[in-house]
Write an enzyme that holds these catalytic residues in place. Structure first.
Site, short mmCIF file in Angstrom:
data_model
loop_
_atom_site.label_atom_id
_atom_site.label_comp_id
_atom_site.label_asym_id
_atom_site.label_seq_id
_atom_site.Cartn_x
_atom_site.Cartn_y
_atom_site.Cartn_z
N TYR A 126 0.68 -1.28 0.06
CA TYR A 126 0.00 0.08 -0.19
C TYR A 126 0.79 1.32 0.00
CZ TYR A 126 0.73 0.86 5.04
OH TYR A 126 1.38 1.15 6.33
N ARG A 135 8.06 4.27 -4.64
CA ARG A 135 7.98 3.48 -3.43
C ARG A 135 7.04 2.16 -3.69
NH1 ARG A 135 7.46 5.75 2.52
NH2 ARG A 135 5.25 5.99 1.78
N ARG A 146 -7.20 -21.65 -2.10
CA ARG A 146 -6.29 -21.23 -1.02
C ARG A 146 -4.90 -21.95 -1.29
NH1 ARG A 146 -4.14 -21.91 3.78
NH2 ARG A 146 -3.47 -20.11 4.99
N HIS A 156 -0.49 -21.05 -0.43
CA HIS A 156 0.29 -20.07 -0.23
C HIS A 156 1.10 -19.66 -1.36
CE1 HIS A 156 -0.42 -21.29 3.91
NE2 HIS A 156 0.65 -20.33 4.39
N LYS A 185 6.16 -1.63 1.85
CA LYS A 185 5.26 -1.19 2.63
C LYS A 185 3.95 -2.29 2.40
CE LYS A 185 3.14 3.25 3.44
NZ LYS A 185 3.17 3.45 4.94
N GLU A 197 12.37 2.33 13.95
CA GLU A 197 11.50 3.41 13.62
C GLU A 197 10.51 3.49 14.68
OE1 GLU A 197 9.82 2.88 9.36
OE2 GLU A 197 9.80 0.65 10.04
N LEU A 227 10.82 1.40 7.04
CA LEU A 227 10.43 1.90 5.70
C LEU A 227 11.28 3.28 5.21
CD1 LEU A 227 7.88 1.20 3.90
CD2 LEU A 227 7.09 3.38 5.00
N1 PDD Z 1 2.92 5.15 7.37
N2 PDD Z 1 7.47 3.64 8.71
C1 PDD Z 1 6.40 3.14 8.82
C2 PDD Z 1 6.19 1.72 9.42
C3 PDD Z 1 5.14 3.63 8.34
O1 PDD Z 1 4.16 2.98 8.22
C4 PDD Z 1 5.25 4.98 7.71
C5 PDD Z 1 3.81 5.68 7.14
C6 PDD Z 1 6.48 5.67 7.87
C7 PDD Z 1 6.57 7.11 7.13
O2 PDD Z 1 6.54 7.00 5.76
P1 PDD Z 1 5.95 8.45 4.96
O3 PDD Z 1 6.70 9.51 5.60
O4 PDD Z 1 6.30 8.13 3.80
O5 PDD Z 1 4.43 8.52 5.37
C8 PDD Z 1 7.57 5.03 8.18
C9 PDD Z 1 1.61 5.61 6.85
C10 PDD Z 1 1.62 7.06 6.88
C11 PDD Z 1 0.49 4.55 7.25
O6 PDD Z 1 0.68 3.50 7.51
O7 PDD Z 1 -0.55 5.24 7.25
#
Ligand code: PDD
Length: 298
Positions: free
Chosen positions: A42, A61, A110, A112, A157, A190, A214
């Protein structure tokens, strides 16, 4: 106008597999691999003055995430842009954030192992983007540290966010707004949905990009701002001790921008108030946003 008409008028429109439909009518197949396996990726993209902010970076990304999990990118750059711009236009808000998701698609049996030739499911919706409250910006947020219990490809992501949800719940249960995650080796990775920064003696530190976190777009923008304004920023592993000793701590994301952390594990960070360096970065960030907004003002 009666209540039903009013509800219809305000109803959110979503994009699902080629169609724009009311959110209440959007339905996903139960055999979608996104539903059964969390098999998808996403993006979250902010929209200012009805225009996508840092679109190229977010799209890149998305492409990287799709490539990493071997889901074919279902749309060209032009098609993505067209789809998202149409979605923005269907809603009245000046500032929005778009959520978009691509799953591997529907597979009846289903397994994997994904079947060949599946058609990815594309879903996108938008919400109003509310500015962070003045109170939060003045007070900062409370954060605890938690062991990072996620997988080894946090650079993707992925929609599979169960550990993030668990850690967010753990933070809430300890009266904190969020958590900063610490790897098994004792380094900051993070936040649960954000990147992390510390400031020590005027220098900003953030962990280098790796498979453990991320590559945040807001993080990237902050790095560019620091460079352009000669504010020292170093990508370096941050130990839990360095986090505890930091003068400032911040979290960053597309929806929260740069947020100051003023309490860590119940103890004040630095002076216990948002710091000077955060203030500078925030001011430059707002100026950049304002310039973007003005670019699209008639
Ligand atoms: N999340 N790290 C993680 C685990 C994240 O889920 C996000 C952002 C970031 C920051 O990335 P960016 O600056 O590109 O938004 C770092 C989004 C906002 C979410 O899951 O809603």
């Amino acid at each position: 106008m009666n209540q039903i008409d009013n509800n219809k008028k305000n109803e959110q429109i979503v994009y699902l597999n080629g169609q724009f439909i009311p959110m209440t009518q959007s339905k996903i197949a139960t055999q979608d691999r996104g539903f059964l396996f969390g098999d998808g990726v996403y993006e979250v993209i902010p929209v200012y003055n009805r225009h996508l902010f840092s679109f190229k970076e977010h799209l890149q990304r998305l492409k990287n995430s799709l490539h990493a999990v071997s889901i074919p990118n279902p749309l060209t750059e032009k098609e993505w842009l067209n789809l998202l711009n149409q979605l923005i236009k269907k809603h009245p808000w000046q500032e929005q954030y778009i959520y978009l998701q691509v799953t591997r698609g529907i597979q009846m049996q289903r397994d994997h192992l994904p079947a060949d030739g599946l058609t990815p499911t594309i879903y996108a919706y938008t919400n109003p983007l509310k500015p962070i409250s003045q109170e939060t910006l003045e007070k900062g947020i409370r954060v605890i540290t938690l062991e990072d219990i996620r997988w080894l490809r946090c650079d993707i992501k992925a929609i599979t966010l169960l550990p993030n949800v668990m850690m967010k719940l753990a933070a809430k249960s300890q009266n904190a707004d969020d958590a900063i995650l610490i790897s098994k080796k004792g380094f900051v990775t993070e936040g649960t949905a954000s990147n992390a920064f510390i400031v020590k003696k005027g220098t900003i530190f953030t962990p280098p990009n790796s498979t453990k976190l991320l590559p945040g777009i807001t993080r990237l923008l902050i790095e560019r701002i620091a460079k352009n304004h000669n504010i020292p920023l170093v990508e370096q592993n941050i130990t839990e001790q360095a986090l505890t000793d930091a003068d400032e701590i911040w979290l960053s994301s597309s929806t929260k921008e740069a947020l100051p952390v003023t309490s860590l594990n119940g103890k004040p960070v630095g002076t216990g108030k948002p710091g000077m360096v955060w203030h500078k970065i925030k001011t430059y960030y707002q100026a950049q946003k304002q310039a973007f907004i003005e670019e699209y003002t008639d």
